[in-house]
Design a protein around this motif. Structure first.
Motif, PDB file in Angstrom:
ATOM      1  N   UNK A  20       0.872  -1.172   0.000  1.00 59.75           N
ATOM      2  CA  UNK A  20       0.000   0.000   0.000  1.00 59.75           C
ATOM      3  C   UNK A  20       0.907   1.218   0.000  1.00 59.75           C
ATOM      4  N   UNK A  21       0.596   2.175  -0.844  1.00 64.15           N
ATOM      5  CA  UNK A  21       1.402   3.383  -0.920  1.00 64.15           C
ATOM      6  C   UNK A  21       0.555   4.619  -0.753  1.00 64.15           C
ATOM      7  N   UNK A  22       1.194   5.669  -0.344  1.00 64.73           N
ATOM      8  CA  UNK A  22       0.559   6.951  -0.088  1.00 64.73           C
ATOM      9  C   UNK A  22       0.682   7.833  -1.330  1.00 64.73           C
ATOM     10  N   UNK A  23      -0.391   8.542  -1.643  1.00 66.15           N
ATOM     11  CA  UNK A  23      -0.393   9.445  -2.801  1.00 66.15           C
ATOM     12  C   UNK A  23      -0.871  10.838  -2.388  1.00 66.15           C
ATOM     13  N   UNK A  24      -1.017  11.056  -1.088  1.00 70.20           N
ATOM     14  CA  UNK A  24      -1.427  12.308  -0.453  1.00 70.20           C
ATOM     15  C   UNK A  24      -2.935  12.339  -0.223  1.00 70.20           C
ATOM     16  N   UNK A  25      -3.337  13.231   0.625  1.00 65.03           N
ATOM     17  CA  UNK A  25      -4.758  13.357   0.966  1.00 65.03           C
ATOM     18  C   UNK A  25      -5.543  14.088  -0.124  1.00 65.03           C
ATOM     19  N   UNK A  26      -4.975  15.154  -0.673  1.00 65.66           N
ATOM     20  CA  UNK A  26      -5.745  16.031  -1.561  1.00 65.66           C
ATOM     21  C   UNK A  26      -5.183  16.179  -2.972  1.00 65.66           C
ATOM     22  N   UNK A  27      -4.192  15.375  -3.330  1.00 64.66           N
ATOM     23  CA  UNK A  27      -3.633  15.368  -4.685  1.00 64.66           C
ATOM     24  C   UNK A  27      -3.178  16.762  -5.131  1.00 64.66           C
ATOM     25  N   UNK A  28      -2.416  17.409  -4.284  1.00 62.67           N
ATOM     26  CA  UNK A  28      -1.904  18.756  -4.581  1.00 62.67           C
ATOM     27  C   UNK A  28      -0.495  18.691  -5.162  1.00 62.67           C
ATOM     28  N   UNK A  33       3.765  23.422  -1.502  1.00 63.19           N
ATOM     29  CA  UNK A  33       3.289  23.443  -0.114  1.00 63.19           C
ATOM     30  C   UNK A  33       4.438  23.684   0.851  1.00 63.19           C
ATOM     31  N   UNK A  34       4.108  24.202   2.018  1.00 61.59           N
ATOM     32  CA  UNK A  34       5.110  24.325   3.077  1.00 61.59           C
ATOM     33  C   UNK A  34       5.432  22.921   3.591  1.00 61.59           C
ATOM     34  N   UNK A  35       6.531  22.784   4.294  1.00 64.81           N
ATOM     35  CA  UNK A  35       6.904  21.480   4.844  1.00 64.81           C
ATOM     36  C   UNK A  35       5.815  20.937   5.765  1.00 64.81           C
ATOM     37  N   UNK A  36       5.210  21.799   6.559  1.00 61.01           N
ATOM     38  CA  UNK A  36       4.152  21.324   7.463  1.00 61.01           C
ATOM     39  C   UNK A  36       2.909  20.873   6.684  1.00 61.01           C
ATOM     40  N   UNK A  37       2.612  21.546   5.580  1.00 64.21           N
ATOM     41  CA  UNK A  37       1.487  21.124   4.735  1.00 64.21           C
ATOM     42  C   UNK A  37       1.795  19.786   4.048  1.00 64.21           C
ATOM     43  N   UNK A  38       3.045  19.614   3.609  1.00 66.42           N
ATOM     44  CA  UNK A  38       3.457  18.344   3.007  1.00 66.42           C
ATOM     45  C   UNK A  38       3.285  17.215   4.013  1.00 66.42           C
ATOM     46  N   UNK A  39       3.751  17.456   5.218  1.00 62.66           N
ATOM     47  CA  UNK A  39       3.646  16.438   6.263  1.00 62.66           C
ATOM     48  C   UNK A  39       2.184  16.107   6.563  1.00 62.66           C
ATOM     49  N   UNK A  66       5.303  15.631  -9.028  1.00 60.94           N
ATOM     50  CA  UNK A  66       5.819  16.930  -8.596  1.00 60.94           C
ATOM     51  C   UNK A  66       6.540  16.796  -7.265  1.00 60.94           C
ATOM     52  N   UNK A  67       7.852  16.907  -7.303  1.00 61.19           N
ATOM     53  CA  UNK A  67       8.623  16.794  -6.077  1.00 61.19           C
ATOM     54  C   UNK A  67       9.814  17.735  -6.138  1.00 61.19           C
ATOM     55  N   UNK A  68      10.366  17.988  -4.973  1.00 63.90           N
ATOM     56  CA  UNK A  68      11.603  18.749  -4.856  1.00 63.90           C
ATOM     57  C   UNK A  68      12.364  18.168  -3.665  1.00 63.90           C
ATOM     58  N   UNK A  69      13.537  18.707  -3.398  1.00 64.53           N
ATOM     59  CA  UNK A  69      14.346  18.172  -2.295  1.00 64.53           C
ATOM     60  C   UNK A  69      13.617  18.255  -0.965  1.00 64.53           C
ATOM     61  N   UNK A  70      12.862  19.330  -0.776  1.00 65.53           N
ATOM     62  CA  UNK A  70      12.123  19.503   0.470  1.00 65.53           C
ATOM     63  C   UNK A  70      11.089  18.394   0.654  1.00 65.53           C
ATOM     64  N   UNK A  71      10.424  18.001  -0.423  1.00 59.35           N
ATOM     65  CA  UNK A  71       9.439  16.926  -0.320  1.00 59.35           C
ATOM     66  C   UNK A  71      10.114  15.602   0.007  1.00 59.35           C
ATOM     67  N   UNK A  72      11.226  15.305  -0.645  1.00 59.99           N
ATOM     68  CA  UNK A  72      11.937  14.059  -0.377  1.00 59.99           C
ATOM     69  C   UNK A  72      12.362  14.014   1.090  1.00 59.99           C
ATOM     70  N   UNK A  73      12.866  15.141   1.602  1.00 61.61           N
ATOM     71  CA  UNK A  73      13.297  15.222   2.999  1.00 61.61           C
ATOM     72  C   UNK A  73      12.105  15.078   3.954  1.00 61.61           C
ATOM     73  N   UNK A  74      11.012  15.745   3.648  1.00 60.76           N
ATOM     74  CA  UNK A  74       9.814  15.655   4.493  1.00 60.76           C
ATOM     75  C   UNK A  74       9.254  14.242   4.473  1.00 60.76           C
ATOM     76  N   UNK A  75       9.200  13.635   3.296  1.00 58.25           N
ATOM     77  CA  UNK A  75       8.707  12.260   3.200  1.00 58.25           C
ATOM     78  C   UNK A  75       9.574  11.330   4.040  1.00 58.25           C
ATOM     79  N   UNK A  76      10.874  11.485   3.943  1.00 59.48           N
ATOM     80  CA  UNK A  76      11.796  10.649   4.722  1.00 59.48           C
ATOM     81  C   UNK A  76      11.560  10.843   6.222  1.00 59.48           C
ATOM     82  N   UNK A  77      11.363  12.083   6.637  1.00 58.65           N
ATOM     83  CA  UNK A  77      11.083  12.392   8.041  1.00 58.65           C
ATOM     84  C   UNK A  77       9.823  11.668   8.520  1.00 58.65           C
TER      85      UNK A  77
END
Length: 166
Positions: A20-28, A33-39, A66-77
């Motif tokens: 099972x994989x995550x694709x986000x709540x709202x498909x944005x 998004x800010x890091x807190x919104x990504x989380x 759609x990703x950037x370094x911040x998203x990869x870091x937030x996802x890892x967190x």
């Protein structure tokens, strides 16, 4: 939204041995998004699936790729590996079964380790899937869960979203 609408399907997919994989709540677009919104986008779905199944998801595919370094870091967190694809079936364009089959099976990126992007809500995907799988198996490909395919350490993502072993 999909988890809320189809909880029995989520349970069945897991019970049949699939990741099972995550694709986000709202498909944005996650990079906007800010890091807190990504989380929040990640953890909202994560918690729904955990409450429903007890399963701790760890795979995340960003909407629209759609990703950037911040998203990869937030996802890892959040305990996630951000993944992409290298073969887009273009099923979301609703060109038909033959178009999906040709787009996938003749794709210049298709090779060992390919991740094929398909959408469960696209008009012709379900109809194309059996033939696609059979054609690829006949060509010598095997199918494995993403959790067995991806690198989980000592890697980086290139500009196309592919994992590259360090």
């Amino acid at each position: 939204m999909w988890v809320d609408t189809y909880p029995d399907d989520v349970k069945m997919i897991l019970a049949e041995g699939h990741d099972l994989g995550n694709h986000s709540q709202n498909h944005k677009n996650m990079s906007r998004l800010s890091d807190s919104e990504k989380e929040a986008e990640l953890m909202s779905v994560h918690n729904k699936v955990k409450d429903l199944t007890g399963y701790e998801m760890f795979l995340f595919r960003p909407p629209y790729g759609d990703y950037d370094n911040s998203l990869v870091t937030t996802a890892k967190k959040c305990g996630y590996y951000a993944i992409q694809w290298d073969v887009d079936s273009l099923d979301w364009k609703d060109y038909g079964v033959e178009s999906i089959l040709k787009t996938v099976t003749e794709n210049e990126h298709l090779g060992n380790g390919s991740i094929i992007l398909c959408h469960n809500g696209a008009k012709y995907t379900a109809e194309a899937l059996d033939t696609m799988i059979t054609t690829l198996k006949d060509a010598g490909y095997t199918f494995v869960p993403l959790s067995e395919l991806i690198y989980k350490e000592k890697y980086h993502m290139d500009n196309e979203g592919r994992q590259i072993k360090d």
